[in-house]
Write a protein that holds these residues in place. Structure first.
Motif: not given
Length: 301
Positions: A1-11
């Motif tokens: 979550x510290x990364x600005x472009x973070x979306x998710x870790x997989x679905x």
């Protein structure tokens, strides 16, 4: 979550799901499934002369022999799951009158057309009568009685009936290959087999038939289900002389696998329990329908 472009870790995408209710042995019993109980008794000569006290078939005026004790212990429980209380009773390994023909599938009541006896007492009466009329002989063949019950089980496969064969024997089986083939064929039918070994013989072959450790096979074909339960009677002889307690333990252990075996057959065939019969709409209040008494078959659940 510290990364600005973070979306998710997989679905994870769930494509489909189903909710299944687990059916129990009692669900089938309440829905009307009948247990058809058949007993097969070993009349081979290795049991000893029935007129001598050393024989496993000795009819003492003071107590039941091992065969009668095992039959009574199991039968007294399982009879409550059969509404008509008529039980086929077979013998194997004897010479029959009048011509001395050896049979491995003869009716204890002498009626070839209808080998059924009325209740456990009826079986015991027919058993004692057979001991007085047939000649103990051999060999020890199981396949004919297994096939006999399998034939009846094959006739009704809609879940309304389930067959249980109790084999009481003293010795080493003589037709192992044929019996294994008969059991493999029976494993796809609504039936279970209980084997009680009496006497001091080695029962290694019976342990193999039990199939708890290694599922039995015949001609390269594995049994679809484990349908055999073996127990040695000598493990249940109470040294204090309390037959009631020891026979209760025998019945519990002998019948322990029947509920799961019945349910496994029904599940494999996609057979659901039928709803319990409804009471008539305008009938006067009645006492609750009698259900089988608390037993090893119930307490296992």
């Amino acid at each position: 979550m510290k990364k600005k472009k973070y979306v998710n870790s997989g679905t994870v995408t769930l494509l489909s799901f189903a909710v299944e209710s687990e059916c129990t042995f009692l669900d089938y019993i309440k829905g009307g499934t009948q247990i058809n109980f058949t007993v097969a008794i070993d009349f081979t000569a290795s049991n000893g002369n029935p007129s001598q006290s050393t024989s496993l078939h000795y009819m003492s005026p003071y107590q039941l022999n091992a065969y009668a004790l095992a039959l009574t212990a199991v039968g007294e429980i399982i009879q409550h799951y059969d509404s008509d209380k008529m039980f086929p009773a077979l013998g194997f390994g004897a010479k029959l009158p009048p011509d001395g023909r050896v049979s491995h599938e003869f009716p204890l009541n002498g009626n070839q057309e209808n080998p059924s006896c009325c209740g456990i007492d009826g079986i015991l009466e027919a058993y004692h009568r057979s001991l007085r009329t047939v000649q103990l002989y051999g060999p020890t063949n199981f396949a004919p009685v297994v096939t006999h019950v399998a034939r009846n089980a094959a006739a009704v496969q809609d879940g309304s009936q389930y067959s249980v064969l109790l084999i009481i024997t003293d010795g080493v089986i003589s037709d192992m290959a044929q019996t294994k083939e008969a059991i493999v064929n029976a494993a796809k039918l609504p039936m279970s087999i209980i084997i009680v070994g009496v006497g001091q013989a080695e029962f290694d072959a019976m342990v193999e038939l039990d199939g708890d450790d290694v599922r039995i096979s015949s001609r390269g074909k594995l049994a679809e289900r484990d349908i055999v339960q073996f127990v040695p009677f000598r493990d249940y002889v109470d040294r204090t002389g309390n037959h009631v307690l020891s026979m209760a333990r025998l019945a519990r252990d002998v019948l322990a696998e029947i509920p799961d075996q019945l349910v496994s057959y029904m599940k494999a065939q996609g057979i659901r329990p039928r709803p319990p019969p409804a009471a008539p709409a305008h009938s006067p209040p009645q006492s609750p329908a009698r259900t089988p008494p608390a037993s090893p078959l119930h307490t296992h659940i």
